[in-house]
Design a protein around this motif. Structure first.
Motif, PDB file in Angstrom:
ATOM      1  N   GLY A  32       0.731  -1.092   0.173  1.00  0.00           N
ATOM      2  CA  GLY A  32       0.003   0.089   0.086  1.00  0.00           C
ATOM      3  C   GLY A  32       0.833   1.121   0.048  1.00  0.00           C
ATOM      4  N   SER A  94       2.102   6.211  11.570  1.00  0.00           N
ATOM      5  CA  SER A  94       1.412   5.741  12.554  1.00  0.00           C
ATOM      6  C   SER A  94       1.930   3.999  12.902  1.00  0.00           C
ATOM      7  CB  SER A  94       0.038   5.760  12.217  1.00  0.00           C
ATOM      8  OG  SER A  94      -0.257   5.338  10.746  1.00  0.00           O
ATOM      9  N   GLN A  95       2.655   3.712  11.926  1.00  0.00           N
ATOM     10  CA  GLN A  95       3.464   2.541  12.056  1.00  0.00           C
ATOM     11  C   GLN A  95       4.327   2.430  13.260  1.00  0.00           C
ATOM     12  OE1 GLN A  95       3.343   0.014   9.662  1.00  0.00           O
ATOM     13  NE2 GLN A  95       5.065  -1.214   9.866  1.00  0.00           N
ATOM     14  N   LEU A  98       2.176   2.260  16.168  1.00  0.00           N
ATOM     15  CA  LEU A  98       1.665   1.034  16.222  1.00  0.00           C
ATOM     16  C   LEU A  98       2.669  -0.143  16.870  1.00  0.00           C
ATOM     17  CD1 LEU A  98      -0.280   0.970  12.965  1.00  0.00           C
ATOM     18  CD2 LEU A  98      -1.231   0.550  15.118  1.00  0.00           C
ATOM     19  N   TYR A 119      -3.751  -5.470   9.394  1.00  0.00           N
ATOM     20  CA  TYR A 119      -2.502  -5.047   8.935  1.00  0.00           C
ATOM     21  C   TYR A 119      -1.532  -5.382   9.761  1.00  0.00           C
ATOM     22  CZ  TYR A 119       0.751  -1.186   8.123  1.00  0.00           C
ATOM     23  OH  TYR A 119       1.743  -0.477   7.541  1.00  0.00           O
ATOM     24  N   PHE A 122      -0.338  -4.589  13.692  1.00  0.00           N
ATOM     25  CA  PHE A 122      -1.182  -4.559  14.764  1.00  0.00           C
ATOM     26  C   PHE A 122      -0.947  -5.692  15.710  1.00  0.00           C
ATOM     27  CE2 PHE A 122      -5.473  -2.917  12.274  1.00  0.00           C
ATOM     28  CZ  PHE A 122      -4.688  -1.660  12.109  1.00  0.00           C
ATOM     29  N   ASP A 197      -7.048   2.579  14.927  1.00  0.00           N
ATOM     30  CA  ASP A 197      -6.439   3.098  13.832  1.00  0.00           C
ATOM     31  C   ASP A 197      -7.235   3.737  12.830  1.00  0.00           C
ATOM     32  OD1 ASP A 197      -4.478   3.768  11.990  1.00  0.00           O
ATOM     33  OD2 ASP A 197      -3.760   1.552  11.708  1.00  0.00           O
ATOM     34  N   ALA A 199      -6.323   5.344   9.787  1.00  0.00           N
ATOM     35  CA  ALA A 199      -5.359   5.764   8.703  1.00  0.00           C
ATOM     36  C   ALA A 199      -6.462   6.063   7.445  1.00  0.00           C
ATOM     37  CB  ALA A 199      -4.572   4.526   8.549  1.00  0.00           C
ATOM     38  N   TYR A 200      -7.653   5.535   7.419  1.00  0.00           N
ATOM     39  CA  TYR A 200      -8.360   5.791   5.829  1.00  0.00           C
ATOM     40  C   TYR A 200      -9.626   6.321   6.100  1.00  0.00           C
ATOM     41  CZ  TYR A 200      -4.842   2.526   4.598  1.00  0.00           C
ATOM     42  OH  TYR A 200      -3.479   1.829   4.089  1.00  0.00           O
ATOM     43  N   SER A 228      -2.927   9.262  10.675  1.00  0.00           N
ATOM     44  CA  SER A 228      -1.695   9.319   9.582  1.00  0.00           C
ATOM     45  C   SER A 228      -1.630  10.490   8.487  1.00  0.00           C
ATOM     46  CB  SER A 228      -1.540   7.887   8.867  1.00  0.00           C
ATOM     47  OG  SER A 228      -0.565   8.004   7.852  1.00  0.00           O
ATOM     48  N   SER A 230      -0.031   9.871   5.569  1.00  0.00           N
ATOM     49  CA  SER A 230       0.643   9.326   4.326  1.00  0.00           C
ATOM     50  C   SER A 230      -0.209   9.103   3.385  1.00  0.00           C
ATOM     51  CB  SER A 230       0.929   7.851   4.906  1.00  0.00           C
ATOM     52  OG  SER A 230       1.977   7.887   6.058  1.00  0.00           O
ATOM     53  N   LYS A 231      -1.515   8.813   3.576  1.00  0.00           N
ATOM     54  CA  LYS A 231      -2.498   8.651   2.212  1.00  0.00           C
ATOM     55  C   LYS A 231      -3.330   9.970   1.971  1.00  0.00           C
ATOM     56  CE  LYS A 231      -0.600   4.610   3.152  1.00  0.00           C
ATOM     57  NZ  LYS A 231      -1.240   3.473   3.814  1.00  0.00           N
ATOM     58  N   ARG A 239       6.943  10.291   6.931  1.00  0.00           N
ATOM     59  CA  ARG A 239       6.677   9.615   8.167  1.00  0.00           C
ATOM     60  C   ARG A 239       6.187  11.055   9.187  1.00  0.00           C
ATOM     61  NH1 ARG A 239       5.202   6.444   7.070  1.00  0.00           N
ATOM     62  NH2 ARG A 239       5.601   4.831   8.741  1.00  0.00           N
ATOM     63  N   PHE A 316      -7.728  -0.117  -1.031  1.00  0.00           N
ATOM     64  CA  PHE A 316      -7.567  -1.650  -1.220  1.00  0.00           C
ATOM     65  C   PHE A 316      -8.797  -2.525  -1.803  1.00  0.00           C
ATOM     66  CE2 PHE A 316      -4.701  -0.546   2.537  1.00  0.00           C
ATOM     67  CZ  PHE A 316      -3.516  -0.660   1.830  1.00  0.00           C
TER      68      PHE A 316
HETATM   69  C1  LIG Z   1      -4.317   0.407   8.537  1.00  0.00           C
HETATM   70  C2  LIG Z   1      -2.908   1.068   8.441  1.00  0.00           C
HETATM   71  N1  LIG Z   1      -2.214   1.608   9.550  1.00  0.00           N
HETATM   72  C3  LIG Z   1      -1.233   2.188   9.602  1.00  0.00           C
HETATM   73  C4  LIG Z   1      -0.621   2.308   8.186  1.00  0.00           C
HETATM   74  C5  LIG Z   1       0.955   3.011   8.350  1.00  0.00           C
HETATM   75  O1  LIG Z   1       0.835   4.196   8.164  1.00  0.00           O
HETATM   76  P1  LIG Z   1       1.943   5.253   8.201  1.00  0.00           P
HETATM   77  O2  LIG Z   1       2.475   5.613   7.069  1.00  0.00           O
HETATM   78  O3  LIG Z   1       1.448   6.415   8.935  1.00  0.00           O
HETATM   79  O4  LIG Z   1       2.938   4.505   9.236  1.00  0.00           O
HETATM   80  C6  LIG Z   1      -0.946   1.555   7.119  1.00  0.00           C
HETATM   81  C7  LIG Z   1      -0.272   1.698   5.963  1.00  0.00           C
HETATM   82  O5  LIG Z   1      -0.546   1.175   4.946  1.00  0.00           O
HETATM   83  C8  LIG Z   1      -2.248   1.188   7.230  1.00  0.00           C
HETATM   84  O6  LIG Z   1      -2.710   0.368   6.100  1.00  0.00           O
END
Ligand SMILES: Cc1ncc(COP(=O)(O)O)c(C=O)c1O
Length: 381
Positions: A32, A94-95, A98, A119, A122, A197, A199-200, A228, A230-231, A239, A316
Motif C-alpha cells: 500500500g 502511525s506504523q 503501532l 494489517y 497490529f 487506527d 488511517a483511512y 496518519s 501518509s495517504k 513519516r 484496497f
Molecule cells: C491500517 C494502516 N495503519 C497504518 C499504516 C501505516 O501508516 P503510516 O505511513 O502512517 O505509518 C498503514 C499503511 O499502509 C495502514 O494500512
C-alpha cells in the motif's frame, strides 16, 4: 526474533526483483505505497523549511504550533475537542506508534486482542512487547466487523489492549455507529485500552462519510486514535502521524518515545501543519483518484470473469481468489508468473485472510487497465 518468520512481503520482493532483472513488466499492486504526491502548498512549505539551517537541530518534541494545528484539525474535520498539550503525540508515521504502544501497556504474557485478518503491525507490535495474542476473526457474514460476543469472557477480562481499525485494511470494510457504541461499552466493561487506527477516514467512496472513533461518547476514557498523513496528504515517505485521545495513554507513549527518538524533523512538522490547516481540496482530489482506480479495476476484472466487489473505502480491494486455486499464496505466485501483476495473498494478514487476495490501488488508471488486459490475455481465470 523467534516471533517473526520470513515475511511473505520479502518473498514477493525477491520474485519482483528477479522479474525486473529479466526485463519483464511488473505491475505492483501488492504494497500500500501511495504514488500520489503532496499538494503544491504542502511541498512548498516543506522545501522552504528544509532551506532554513535552523531547522536541522533535534526537534526533541512537537512544536506547539503542530499540537495546536492537530487540535484545530480534529475540531474542524471530526468535531472532536482535545487539549493540544496533553492529548496529542506525534509519531514517525502511525506504523511507529503501532509498533511501540503495546510496550507501554503490556507485560510479558498479557493478552492483546487483534483482528484477523489485520494489517501486520497490529499483531507484531504487541508481539514485540511479549503479549499473548487473541485473534478476533473478521467474517464476511458479519460485514467484517468484530463480533464482541464471540470473545470468551475470561479472555476479555484478561485483555489489556485491543486494536481496532475501520475503514479496514485489508477487508476495506467500514463500521456503523452502533459498532462504536458496542466497542466502547465492551472496553469499559473489561477495562481494556482501545488503540483505534483511523488511517483511512478520508478514503471513503461514493459520497459516504467517515468520522473519528473519538467522536463517540466515552471513547476518550477508553482509548486513543492513530491518524496518519501518509495517504490523505501524500506524505508517506515524510513519516508523520499522530496518537490522539486518552491523556494517560498519550503520556505513556510520549514518555517512551522521548527515550527512543528526538522528535520529528522540523520541516516535516511544518509541512504537517500546512497539510492539516491549509487548503483541503487536495483531500478530495486524492479520494477521487482512488475511486476512479477502484472503478477501472473492479469493472475490468469483473468483465473478464473475476468478480471483484467495489470497496466502499480504503485503497484496497479484497476479492476471493478465483475458483480452482488451492491457496491465496499459490494463486498470487501463478498470477505473477503469468502476468507480472503482483498482489498480496490474504494469508499474509492472518489465518482468516486465506482464500482472498489484497489488491492495492497504487497505480494510475492506465496501469490498472494494463493489469486487466494482462490477466485476460494470460487465461489464468
Ligand atoms: C491500517 C494502516 N495503519 C497504518 C499504516 C501505516 O501508516 P503510516 O505511513 O502512517 O505509518 C498503514 C499503511 O499502509 C495502514 O494500512
Amino acid at each position: 526474533m523467534d516471533y517473526f518468520g520470513t515475511s511473505i512481503f520479502s518473498v514477493l520482493a525477491q520474485m519482483r526483483q528477479k522479474r525486473v532483472e529479466e526485463g519483464k513488466t511488473v505491475i505492483d499492486l501488492s504494497i500500500g505505497a501511495p504514488n500520489i504526491p503532496p499538494a503544491k502548498h504542502i511541498l512548498d512549505t516543506l522545501v522552504e523549511a528544509t532551506k532554513d539551517p535552523k531547522n536541522y537541530v533535534y526537534a526533541i518534541s512537537d512544536l506547539q504550533e503542530l499540537q495546536d494545528a492537530v487540535a484545530k484539525w480534529y475540531e474542524v474535520r471530526y468535531g472532536v475537542e482535545i487539549n493540544p498539550r496533553t492529548q496529542v503525540c506525534s509519531l514517525w508515521g502511525s506504523q511507529e506508534g503501532l509498533a511501540h504502544l503495546a510496550l507501554t501497556l503490556v507485560d510479558e504474557g498479557d493478552v492483546v486482542l487483534v483482528p484477523d485478518p489485520c494489517y501486520p503491525i497490529f499483531a507484531d507490535g504487541p508481539k514485540i512487547a511479549g503479549a499473548k495474542l487473541h485473534y478476533m476473526p473478521l467474517k464476511k457474514e458479519n460485514d467484517y466487523l468484530i463480533d464482541f460476543d464471540e470473545i470468551p469472557k475470561d479472555v476479555a477480562k484478561a485483555a489489556k489492549l485491543m486494536v481496532v481499525s475501520y475503514p479496514n485494511n485489508p477487508t476495506a470494510a467500514m463500521a456503523p455507529d452502533w459498532f462504536y457504541e458496542k466497542l466502547i461499552a465492551f472496553a469499559k466493561e473489561n477495562d481494556i485500552v482501545v488503540l483505534y487506527d483511523n488511517a483511512y477516514s478520508e478514503l471513503v467512496f461514493d459520497d459516504a462519510h467517515c468520522g473519528s472513533f473519538l467522536n463517540f461518547e466515552g471513547a476518550m476514557e477508553v482509548g486513543v486514535e492513530f491518524n496518519s498523513l501518509s495517504k490523505t496528504y501524500g506524505l508517506a515517505g515524510a513519516r508523520i502521524g499522530f496518537c490522539i485521545g486518552n491523556e494517560e495513554v498519550v503520556k505513556a507513549l510520549s514518555t517512551l518515545k522521548s527515550n527512543i527518538d528526538y522528535g520529528i524533523f522540523l520541516p516535516v512538522q511544518k509541512a504537517a501543519i500546512e497539510a492539516i490547516t491549509g487548503d483541503q481540496s487536495c483531500v478530495k482530489t486524492t479520494r477521487m483518484a482512488y475511486q476512479r482506480r477502484r472503478d477501472v479495476l473492479c469493472e475490468g476484472l469483473t468483465s473478464i470473469g473475476w468478480t471483484v466487489e467495489k470497496a466502499k473505502a480504503t485503497m484496497f480491494l479484497w476479492p476471493k481468489i478465483p475458483n480452482g486455486f488451492e491457496s491465496s499464496e499459490k494463486f498470487v505466485i501463478e498470477l505473477f508468473e503469468k502476468t507480472g501483476v503482483l498482489v498480496t495473498p490474504g494469508s499474509a494478514f492472518g489465518p482468516s485472510g486465506e482464500g482472498h487476495v489484497r489488491i492495492a490501488l497504487v497505480q494510475d488508471e492506465e496501469v490498472m487497465r494494463q493489469a486487466v488486459e494482462a490477466i485476460r490475455e494470460s487465461g489464468i481465470l
